[in-house]
Design a protein around this motif. Structure first.
Motif, mmCIF file in Angstrom:
data_model
loop_
_atom_site.group_PDB
_atom_site.id
_atom_site.type_symbol
_atom_site.label_atom_id
_atom_site.label_comp_id
_atom_site.label_asym_id
_atom_site.label_seq_id
_atom_site.Cartn_x
_atom_site.Cartn_y
_atom_site.Cartn_z
ATOM 1 N N GLY A 76 11.427 -2.777 0.355
ATOM 2 C CA GLY A 76 10.015 -3.105 0.568
ATOM 3 C C GLY A 76 9.544 -4.338 -0.196
ATOM 4 N N LEU A 77 9.827 -4.390 -1.492
ATOM 5 C CA LEU A 77 9.317 -5.515 -2.288
ATOM 6 C C LEU A 77 10.063 -6.809 -1.976
ATOM 7 C CD1 LEU A 77 8.500 -3.985 -5.795
ATOM 8 C CD2 LEU A 77 6.948 -4.619 -3.935
ATOM 9 N N SER A 78 11.307 -6.676 -1.542
ATOM 10 C CA SER A 78 12.047 -7.872 -1.141
ATOM 11 C C SER A 78 11.379 -8.469 0.110
ATOM 12 C CB SER A 78 13.489 -7.473 -0.857
ATOM 13 O OG SER A 78 14.234 -8.595 -0.577
ATOM 14 N N ILE A 79 10.938 -7.592 0.994
ATOM 15 C CA ILE A 79 10.210 -8.049 2.197
ATOM 16 C C ILE A 79 8.896 -8.724 1.772
ATOM 17 C CG2 ILE A 79 8.912 -7.174 4.209
ATOM 18 C CD1 ILE A 79 11.242 -5.183 4.645
ATOM 19 N N VAL A 80 8.189 -8.103 0.816
ATOM 20 C CA VAL A 80 6.929 -8.672 0.318
ATOM 21 C C VAL A 80 7.158 -10.082 -0.240
ATOM 22 C CG1 VAL A 80 5.189 -8.454 -1.535
ATOM 23 C CG2 VAL A 80 5.838 -6.445 -0.168
ATOM 24 N N ARG A 81 8.213 -10.227 -1.032
ATOM 25 C CA ARG A 81 8.505 -11.536 -1.640
ATOM 26 C C ARG A 81 8.795 -12.591 -0.557
ATOM 27 N NH1 ARG A 81 13.303 -13.980 -3.402
ATOM 28 N NH2 ARG A 81 14.425 -12.082 -2.914
ATOM 29 N N ILE A 118 0.846 -1.202 0.000
ATOM 30 C CA ILE A 118 0.000 0.000 0.000
ATOM 31 C C ILE A 118 0.882 1.254 0.000
ATOM 32 C CG2 ILE A 118 -1.845 1.252 1.213
ATOM 33 C CD1 ILE A 118 -2.652 -1.508 2.459
ATOM 34 N N ASP A 119 1.919 1.201 0.815
ATOM 35 C CA ASP A 119 2.855 2.325 0.917
ATOM 36 C C ASP A 119 3.472 2.647 -0.458
ATOM 37 O OD1 ASP A 119 4.221 4.035 2.817
ATOM 38 O OD2 ASP A 119 6.032 2.964 2.173
ATOM 39 N N ASN A 120 3.938 1.610 -1.144
ATOM 40 C CA ASN A 120 4.517 1.804 -2.484
ATOM 41 C C ASN A 120 3.505 2.410 -3.445
ATOM 42 O OD1 ASN A 120 6.997 0.817 -1.862
ATOM 43 N ND2 ASN A 120 6.768 -1.146 -2.912
ATOM 44 N N ALA A 121 2.286 1.843 -3.420
ATOM 45 C CA ALA A 121 1.262 2.306 -4.361
ATOM 46 C C ALA A 121 0.999 3.805 -4.174
ATOM 47 C CB ALA A 121 -0.019 1.500 -4.163
ATOM 48 N N PHE A 169 17.368 -3.727 -2.756
ATOM 49 C CA PHE A 169 17.940 -2.435 -3.168
ATOM 50 C C PHE A 169 17.770 -2.112 -4.646
ATOM 51 C CE2 PHE A 169 20.706 -3.292 0.645
ATOM 52 C CZ PHE A 169 20.145 -2.313 1.433
ATOM 53 N N TYR A 170 16.972 -2.906 -5.362
ATOM 54 C CA TYR A 170 16.767 -2.564 -6.772
ATOM 55 C C TYR A 170 15.690 -1.487 -6.863
ATOM 56 C CZ TYR A 170 16.390 -2.845 -11.770
ATOM 57 O OH TYR A 170 16.418 -2.532 -13.100
ATOM 58 N N ARG A 171 16.012 -0.394 -7.542
ATOM 59 C CA ARG A 171 15.040 0.690 -7.705
ATOM 60 C C ARG A 171 14.999 1.099 -9.162
ATOM 61 N NH1 ARG A 171 18.225 2.532 -2.879
ATOM 62 N NH2 ARG A 171 16.742 3.085 -1.248
ATOM 63 N N VAL A 172 13.811 1.400 -9.654
ATOM 64 C CA VAL A 172 13.698 1.865 -11.038
ATOM 65 C C VAL A 172 14.166 3.318 -11.081
ATOM 66 C CG1 VAL A 172 12.122 2.272 -12.958
ATOM 67 C CG2 VAL A 172 11.754 0.317 -11.419
ATOM 68 N N ASP A 173 13.671 4.099 -10.128
ATOM 69 C CA ASP A 173 14.000 5.520 -10.099
ATOM 70 C C ASP A 173 14.560 5.847 -8.708
ATOM 71 O OD1 ASP A 173 13.963 8.259 -9.862
ATOM 72 O OD2 ASP A 173 12.027 8.540 -10.861
ATOM 73 N N GLN A 174 15.889 5.906 -8.638
ATOM 74 C CA GLN A 174 16.574 6.109 -7.347
ATOM 75 C C GLN A 174 16.037 7.349 -6.636
ATOM 76 O OE1 GLN A 174 19.248 4.455 -6.017
ATOM 77 N NE2 GLN A 174 19.726 3.038 -7.676
ATOM 78 N N ALA A 175 15.975 8.461 -7.408
ATOM 79 C CA ALA A 175 15.634 9.740 -6.805
ATOM 80 C C ALA A 175 14.232 9.688 -6.191
ATOM 81 C CB ALA A 175 15.719 10.843 -7.845
ATOM 82 N N ARG A 176 13.256 9.188 -6.984
ATOM 83 C CA ARG A 176 11.880 9.153 -6.480
ATOM 84 C C ARG A 176 11.779 8.263 -5.240
ATOM 85 N NH1 ARG A 176 6.698 10.337 -9.048
ATOM 86 N NH2 ARG A 176 5.187 9.738 -7.491
ATOM 87 N N SER A 177 12.473 7.120 -5.290
ATOM 88 C CA SER A 177 12.436 6.214 -4.141
ATOM 89 C C SER A 177 12.935 6.922 -2.886
ATOM 90 C CB SER A 177 13.299 4.977 -4.434
ATOM 91 O OG SER A 177 13.606 4.320 -3.233
ATOM 92 N N ARG A 178 14.120 7.588 -3.003
ATOM 93 C CA ARG A 178 14.702 8.240 -1.818
ATOM 94 C C ARG A 178 13.854 9.418 -1.345
ATOM 95 N NH1 ARG A 178 20.026 6.898 -3.863
ATOM 96 N NH2 ARG A 178 20.548 4.959 -2.799
ATOM 97 N N GLU A 179 13.415 10.237 -2.333
ATOM 98 C CA GLU A 179 12.606 11.419 -1.973
ATOM 99 C C GLU A 179 11.358 11.035 -1.189
ATOM 100 O OE1 GLU A 179 11.612 13.379 -5.638
ATOM 101 O OE2 GLU A 179 13.740 13.829 -5.961
ATOM 102 N N THR A 180 10.779 9.883 -1.561
ATOM 103 C CA THR A 180 9.525 9.492 -0.902
ATOM 104 C C THR A 180 9.779 8.561 0.290
ATOM 105 O OG1 THR A 180 9.300 7.695 -2.487
ATOM 106 C CG2 THR A 180 8.121 9.736 -2.990
ATOM 107 N N GLY A 181 11.053 8.472 0.684
ATOM 108 C CA GLY A 181 11.372 7.705 1.897
ATOM 109 C C GLY A 181 11.551 6.218 1.675
ATOM 110 N N GLY A 182 11.830 5.807 0.422
ATOM 111 C CA GLY A 182 12.012 4.375 0.136
ATOM 112 C C GLY A 182 13.373 3.874 0.590
#
Ligand code: ADP
Length: 382
Positions: free
Chosen positions: A344-349, A280-283, A327-340
């Motif tokens: 998260g998805l590794s935990i989900v898996r 939910i947080d990611n979405a 630690f795989y991110r599509v967009d590093q900047a957006r992930s960090r800016e939004t507190g990623g």
């Protein structure tokens, strides 16, 4: 009275009988001894045949390829696995491929001690670790070949993880140090500047805290989930959504939840809450203002399906297979800016796998993303 002659005759006869009995006993004893020896010999050859059968069985069931070369280089023995590693078995050591193995066998025979080599071979590439070991002193060499591709891959993953984690932690630590130094050097005097710095300090400390919390969760999840709870996913989803309404409002994203009478499942309440929370947080974080996030949970045969869909930035096709990596991110900047944290998805898996389920994602760049987690209602084997 027994006449003397008769007595002598009887005595002689008796003696003869004794002799006869003795010699028959001796013959019997011989026969028994011979029978015993024959039986022992048979047992021995049976047990050596058994031992040989056992040896053959062991060699045949070994994952390692085993190859024995005579002193003249001729191959004497190869087990079944060898062909999996090297293809056709070389008739002699000087025809052995890859060449590094040939050299290892030669050197081991020549110097009389073990030679170990690792070689890259084949397509797709595999790594083989070969041990050439002299047997006795006549130049016989035993070659044992093991596929270490997976071990090397895991080593690389572990190394990458340590270096990524260190890097992730170093960034906020460096920022905290620099801010503290600047404040100490006089920025503290300027109230407005100091306030900004202190807010940044808080953000960095918060970020550090989140990375460490995710790392701890991940390391706990790697050893499994304690599936000791009866988890009502419907109530849990309502809770997780409620806890994020403020975040969604701030991001101007509408957040809805729809639940169709789902049965409770056996699992870890703590870990399933992490799974829902992260999705939910990611979405919310990857959806632009004006967009929407919908959470739905429904029963499907012998499973419960959690679906989190958003109308956000989406994920390019080529990145889809990798987004569950640590630690795989599509967009590093957006992930960090939004507190990623990139975890998260590794935990989900991990949570999904620990509950015997599977997670899938469908997305197109700019069109949003749909994550589906399918969890079996019957508890899978621990
Ligand atoms: P992060 O903390 O960076 O969000 P995650 O492991 O949760 O790390 O996700 C990995 C990457 O997958 C993210 O950096 C982002 O690029 C992408 N991603 C995850 N969820 C979504 C989503 N709902 N929409 C678009 N991209 C997403």
């Amino acid at each position: 009275m027994v006449p003397v002659a008769l007595g002598i005759a009887i005595a002689l006869a008796g003696a003869a009988i004794v002799v006869a009995v003795r010699s028959r006993r001796a013959a019997d004893e011989h026969r028994v001894a011979a029978d015993r020896a024959a039986a022992a010999l048979a047992a021995q050859s049976q047990s050596s045949a058994d031992a040989q059968a056992v040896q053959t069985l062991i060699l045949a069931s070994m994952e390692e390829g085993v190859l024995l070369f005579a002193p003249d280089g001729a191959h004497v023995f190869a087990n079944d696995s060898l062909s999996h590693h090297l293809g056709d078995v070389a008739p002699s050591s000087d025809r052995l491929l890859p060449i590094a193995l040939r050299d290892a066998v030669r050197r081991a025979g020549y110097i009389g001690s073990t030679v170990i080599v690792e070689v890259e071979t084949g397509a797709p590439t595999r790594w083989l670790r070969a041990t050439a070991q002299p047997v006795g002193s006549d130049g016989t060499v035993l070659l044992v070949v093991r596929d270490v591709t997976e071990t090397r891959r895991l080593d690389a993953v572990r190394r990458d993880f340590v270096s990524n984690a260190s890097h992730e932690l170093k960034t906020p630590v460096a920022s905290i140090l620099a801010l503290a130094e600047t404040l100490g050097d006089g920025a503290l005097e300027d109230q407005a500047v100091a306030k900004g710095f202190i807010e940044q300090l808080e953000r960095d400390a918060d970020r550090l805290g989140r990375i460490v919390a995710d790392l701890l969760d991940l390391s706990r999840l790697e050893t499994g989930s304690e599936r000791i709870d009866r988890v009502a996913l419907d109530a849990m989803a309502q809770d997780e959504v409620a806890r994020r309404t403020e975040q969604a409002d701030a991001a101007e994203v509408s957040l809805t939840v729809q639940i169709d009478g789902v049965p409770a499942i056996r699992g870890s309440a703590r870990d399933l809450a992490l799974l829902l929370g992260n999705l939910i947080d990611n979405a919310i974080r990857y959806t632009q203002p004006g967009g929407s996030v919908s959470v739905a949970i429904r029963p499907d045969h012998d499973a419960v399906v959690i679906r989190v869909a958003d109308t956000g930035v989406g994920i390019p096709q080529r990145d889809l297979p990798r987004i569950f990596e640590r630690f795989y991110r599509v967009d590093q900047a957006r992930s960090r800016e939004t507190g990623g944290t990139g975890l998260g998805l590794s935990i989900v898996r991990h949570v999904t796998e620990n509950h015997g389920g599977e997670v899938t994602v469908e997305s197109e760049l700019g069109q949003g993303a749909v994550f589906e987690v399918r969890l079996p209602t019957a508890a899978p084997a621990q």
